[in-house]
Design a protein around this motif. Structure first.
Motif, PDB file in Angstrom:
ATOM      1  N   UNK A   1      25.717  41.825   0.042  1.00 52.48           N
ATOM      2  CA  UNK A   1      27.189  42.315  -0.044  1.00 52.48           C
ATOM      3  C   UNK A   1      28.129  41.350  -0.258  1.00 52.48           C
ATOM      4  N   UNK A   2      29.126  41.529  -0.742  1.00 53.32           N
ATOM      5  CA  UNK A   2      30.414  40.489  -1.279  1.00 53.32           C
ATOM      6  C   UNK A   2      30.842  39.916   0.126  1.00 53.32           C
ATOM      7  N   UNK A   3      31.283  38.863  -0.050  1.00 61.40           N
ATOM      8  CA  UNK A   3      31.798  38.019   1.106  1.00 61.40           C
ATOM      9  C   UNK A   3      33.463  38.830   1.363  1.00 61.40           C
ATOM     10  N   UNK A   4      33.495  39.199   2.602  1.00 60.13           N
ATOM     11  CA  UNK A   4      34.737  40.032   3.043  1.00 60.13           C
ATOM     12  C   UNK A   4      35.905  38.926   3.247  1.00 60.13           C
ATOM     13  N   UNK A   5      35.669  37.798   3.314  1.00 64.24           N
ATOM     14  CA  UNK A   5      36.765  36.766   3.436  1.00 64.24           C
ATOM     15  C   UNK A   5      37.296  36.700   2.215  1.00 64.24           C
ATOM     16  N   UNK A   6      37.024  37.139   1.054  1.00 63.66           N
ATOM     17  CA  UNK A   6      37.717  37.051  -0.328  1.00 63.66           C
ATOM     18  C   UNK A   6      38.644  37.778  -0.550  1.00 63.66           C
ATOM     19  N   UNK A   7      39.029  38.134  -1.600  1.00 66.74           N
ATOM     20  CA  UNK A   7      40.409  38.880  -1.973  1.00 66.74           C
ATOM     21  C   UNK A   7      40.027  40.539  -1.760  1.00 66.74           C
ATOM     22  N   UNK A   8      41.274  41.429  -1.781  1.00 67.28           N
ATOM     23  CA  UNK A   8      40.952  42.627  -1.503  1.00 67.28           C
ATOM     24  C   UNK A   8      40.137  43.344  -2.536  1.00 67.28           C
ATOM     25  N   UNK A   9      40.207  42.949  -3.745  1.00 71.88           N
ATOM     26  CA  UNK A   9      39.061  43.412  -4.913  1.00 71.88           C
ATOM     27  C   UNK A   9      37.719  43.497  -4.451  1.00 71.88           C
ATOM     28  N   UNK A  10      37.512  42.266  -3.550  1.00 71.20           N
ATOM     29  CA  UNK A  10      36.029  42.201  -3.299  1.00 71.20           C
ATOM     30  C   UNK A  10      35.745  43.117  -2.218  1.00 71.20           C
ATOM     31  N   UNK A  11      36.647  43.364  -1.204  1.00 70.75           N
ATOM     32  CA  UNK A  11      36.346  44.337  -0.228  1.00 70.75           C
ATOM     33  C   UNK A  11      36.371  45.696  -0.743  1.00 70.75           C
ATOM     34  N   UNK A  12      37.003  45.886  -1.819  1.00 66.19           N
ATOM     35  CA  UNK A  12      36.864  47.250  -2.361  1.00 66.19           C
ATOM     36  C   UNK A  12      35.535  47.570  -3.121  1.00 66.19           C
ATOM     37  N   UNK A  13      34.979  46.645  -3.966  1.00 63.08           N
ATOM     38  CA  UNK A  13      33.839  46.744  -4.612  1.00 63.08           C
ATOM     39  C   UNK A  13      32.825  46.626  -3.521  1.00 63.08           C
TER      40      UNK A  13
END
Length: 349
Positions: A1-13
């Motif tokens: 899973x993507x790193x949630x410390x990244x940008x909002x777009x990362x969280x959304x994906x």
């Protein structure tokens, strides 16, 4: 899973990937034997109605949980479980909207035809709404059955659904055709409708899910619930304001509260502030579809300086909410509520 410390777009994906997993599990639910036709129907119905919105309610579960963990790195399991609860809220929202659109005889939702308006769907949408509602306990059972807070989650979703449906009922019976009476439209009625119809499921539910994941007892956070309900009421007043004064390009829809005889904050304030002559204008022109009638109401709103009245309300609400939040003992909970308030203060859409 993507790193949630990244940008909002990362969280959304990351969040959208969880949707694909949950959808696939529901389409293989052992409690029902799917045929190709029923599988295709449910998949199309889900894709059309569940993931299409802004996803704010669902994403707020992950945001809130992360803030409650003081920004600590979340494990993949934590990210998925918070996402699953976020999607349960989006499923709940889809269920409400599919049925709401039928009740309101609406035409479009999220820039596309309402589900019941889609060819060959029609009133099958009623049963689809029931199915959407039934998917929530299936998701909860699969992923949370072994958690100590499982029963609390079920209770929470059941209670919030009951409150929302009750709020919808007050709204519907207030605007029964042939019984249109502006004198019923008061601030306490507006508050009751908004509190039950919007505030619990749009504001409280996300944070309550995150608190349960943290092992918290919701009975110990009544103040948090009260603040979120106040925030939900403030949010709806903004919505009422934008329906009339917002830019349709920005908000993505043309407001129709005046034509629809809605118990809007603006008309309630107008009733409070107007003189007898102005009251006659309200009674004569509010709730009529003719653009000339709408223009008269908007002109009256300007005469009463409702833009200024709203600006004062917004500023006062922000100060009161901030004071209430800062009085809470838990700094992490404060951070969650400040994050919510920061997202909606002075919003334009």
């Amino acid at each position: 899973m993507a790193n949630l410390n990244g940008p909002a777009a990362d969280l959304r994906s990351t969040f959208l990937r969880a949707y694909s997993v949950l959808k696939s599990e529901l389409l293989q639910d052992p409690a029902f034997e799917f045929t190709d036709v029923s599988h295709q129907w449910v998949e199309r119905m889900l894709d059309y109605n569940v993931p299409g919105g802004k996803l704010n309610r669902g994403l707020s579960v992950i945001d809130s949980y992360k803030l409650l963990k003081d920004g600590k790195e979340l494990t993949e399991e934590e990210i998925f479980l918070a996402s699953a609860l976020g999607w349960c809220i989006e499923w709940l929202q889809a269920y409400f909207l599919v049925l709401d659109d039928i009740m309101d005889n609406s035409h479009t939702r999220r820039g596309q035809p309402c589900w019941f308006r889609v060819p060959k769907v029609g009133m099958i949408a009623v049963n689809d709404g029931v199915l959407l509602r039934n998917h929530i306990p299936r998701i909860l059972k699969k992923h949370f059955r072994d958690k100590p807070y499982y029963v609390d989650l079920l209770d929470l979703f059941n209670e919030v659904e009951f409150q929302t449906a009750s709020g919808q009922m007050i709204d519907l019976i207030t605007t029964i055709e042939g019984e249109k009476d502006l004198s019923k439209y008061t601030l306490p009625l507006h508050r009751r409708i908004v509190q039950y119809k919007t505030a619990y499921y749009s504001f409280y539910l996300s944070v309550a899910c995150a608190l349960l994941m943290m092992g918290e007892n919701l009975d110990n956070h009544v103040n948090v619930k009260n603040i979120l309900v106040e925030m939900g009421i403030y949010f709806q007043v903004q919505d009422d304001y934008l329906d009339c004064f917002g830019d349709p390009e920005t908000i993505g829809k043309i407001g129709t509260d005046i034509e629809d005889f809605k118990c809007s904050w603006l008309v309630v304030k107008a009733m409070e502030l107007c003189n007898e002559e102005q009251k006659k204008v309200l009674y004569e022109h509010y709730g009529r579809a003719d653009p000339a009638d709408v223009a008269k109401i908007k002109a009256l709103y300007n005469d009463l300086n409702l833009k200024g009245v709203f600006a004062e309300y917004e500023s006062q609400s922000y100060d009161e909410l901030t004071t209430s939040i800062e009085a809470l003992p838990n700094k992490a909970v404060q951070a969650v509520l400040k994050s919510f308030l920061g997202k909606i203060y002075k919003r334009q859409k």
